[in-house]
Design a protein around this motif. Sequence first.
Motif, PDB file in Angstrom:
ATOM      1  N   LYS A  24      11.965 -28.251  46.976  1.00 45.04           N
ATOM      2  CA  LYS A  24      11.747 -28.489  48.113  1.00 45.04           C
ATOM      3  C   LYS A  24      10.214 -27.807  48.246  1.00 45.04           C
ATOM      4  N   ARG A  25       9.611 -27.195  47.688  1.00 44.62           N
ATOM      5  CA  ARG A  25       8.059 -27.384  47.241  1.00 44.62           C
ATOM      6  C   ARG A  25       7.531 -27.920  46.202  1.00 44.62           C
ATOM      7  N   ILE A  26       7.127 -29.196  46.807  1.00 50.98           N
ATOM      8  CA  ILE A  26       6.126 -29.842  45.346  1.00 50.98           C
ATOM      9  C   ILE A  26       4.458 -29.376  45.365  1.00 50.98           C
ATOM     10  N   PRO A  27       4.382 -30.022  44.200  1.00 50.95           N
ATOM     11  CA  PRO A  27       3.057 -29.134  43.909  1.00 50.95           C
ATOM     12  C   PRO A  27       1.695 -30.915  44.991  1.00 50.95           C
ATOM     13  N   LEU A  28       0.983 -30.660  45.257  1.00 48.19           N
ATOM     14  CA  LEU A  28       0.124 -31.790  46.499  1.00 48.19           C
ATOM     15  C   LEU A  28      -0.816 -32.574  45.092  1.00 48.19           C
ATOM     16  N   LEU A  29      -0.887 -32.134  44.310  1.00 53.17           N
ATOM     17  CA  LEU A  29      -0.997 -33.811  43.232  1.00 53.17           C
ATOM     18  C   LEU A  29       0.376 -34.409  43.549  1.00 53.17           C
ATOM     19  N   ARG A  49      11.241 -38.186  43.162  1.00 47.91           N
ATOM     20  CA  ARG A  49      11.336 -36.791  44.292  1.00 47.91           C
ATOM     21  C   ARG A  49      11.676 -36.085  42.581  1.00 47.91           C
ATOM     22  N   MET A  50      12.743 -36.439  41.951  1.00 46.28           N
ATOM     23  CA  MET A  50      13.422 -35.492  41.258  1.00 46.28           C
ATOM     24  C   MET A  50      12.914 -34.955  39.881  1.00 46.28           C
ATOM     25  N   LEU A  51      11.509 -36.044  39.937  1.00 43.09           N
ATOM     26  CA  LEU A  51      10.568 -36.102  38.534  1.00 43.09           C
ATOM     27  C   LEU A  51      10.056 -34.651  38.265  1.00 43.09           C
ATOM     28  N   THR A  52       9.787 -34.323  39.952  1.00 41.01           N
ATOM     29  CA  THR A  52       8.916 -33.353  40.535  1.00 41.01           C
ATOM     30  C   THR A  52       9.443 -31.894  39.867  1.00 41.01           C
ATOM     31  N   TRP A  53      10.440 -31.820  39.529  1.00 37.32           N
ATOM     32  CA  TRP A  53      10.836 -30.482  38.560  1.00 37.32           C
ATOM     33  C   TRP A  53      10.495 -30.479  38.148  1.00 37.32           C
ATOM     34  N   TYR A  54       9.946 -31.533  36.678  1.00 39.32           N
ATOM     35  CA  TYR A  54       8.813 -31.086  36.164  1.00 39.32           C
ATOM     36  C   TYR A  54       7.835 -32.077  35.957  1.00 39.32           C
TER      37      TYR A  54
END
Length: 204
Positions: A24-29, A49-54
């Motif tokens: 739900k929370r993803i870094p700005l970059l 979107r899934m990859l933003t976990w890592y």
Amino acid sequence: MKNTGKKEKNSNNGIPKAFIKAPKRIPLLLRIGLYIAKKETGKDLMPARMLTWYPRAAIGSGVLEMMTAKGKNNQEMRLLNLVRLQASLICSCSFCIDMNAIGILKNGITDDELAVLQGRRKVQSVDTFSLRELLALEYAISLSRTPPDLSGQFIKNLTCEFTEAEIVMLASTIASVNYWARLNQGLGIPPAGFSDRCLLYHKC
């Protein structure tokens, strides 16, 4: 609730859900990267979107996709589309097949040619592929196998028809599709609805 071992289905339209939920929370970059990807594709891409976990994986995968060959002319764009579709089908990645199917009409890929890629027709029965396309398709099939199966005669034929730079372009394109296929399958990511054509399954 009892776990049946089956992939969960979306109750509204029967589309399989991914194995995990996107953060739900993803870094700005990374949000900027997602915005660019959505603007270019018209889709909110679940793999990205899934990859933003890592974040490291998200950034590395994004750079890989940005640098993947797009084609300098109509012939090269068709060749790369054929290669991506063939690798997607060999890997049985429904997301990859769906995404790469959007270029079928644009690149003049016929139903007979698609039948060859799907293994429903023998390649000898279709005379619209060029020699370079036939070699590139065989390359995609061979590199997408485990282990890759490349004969000395095939390498000789490949190097006679393609330059070193073109071979690297083809190999990296095929490897990229294989990477995304395994990632999408590993996360259970379903098709995104890029194409209304079903190329893999009898039930769409």
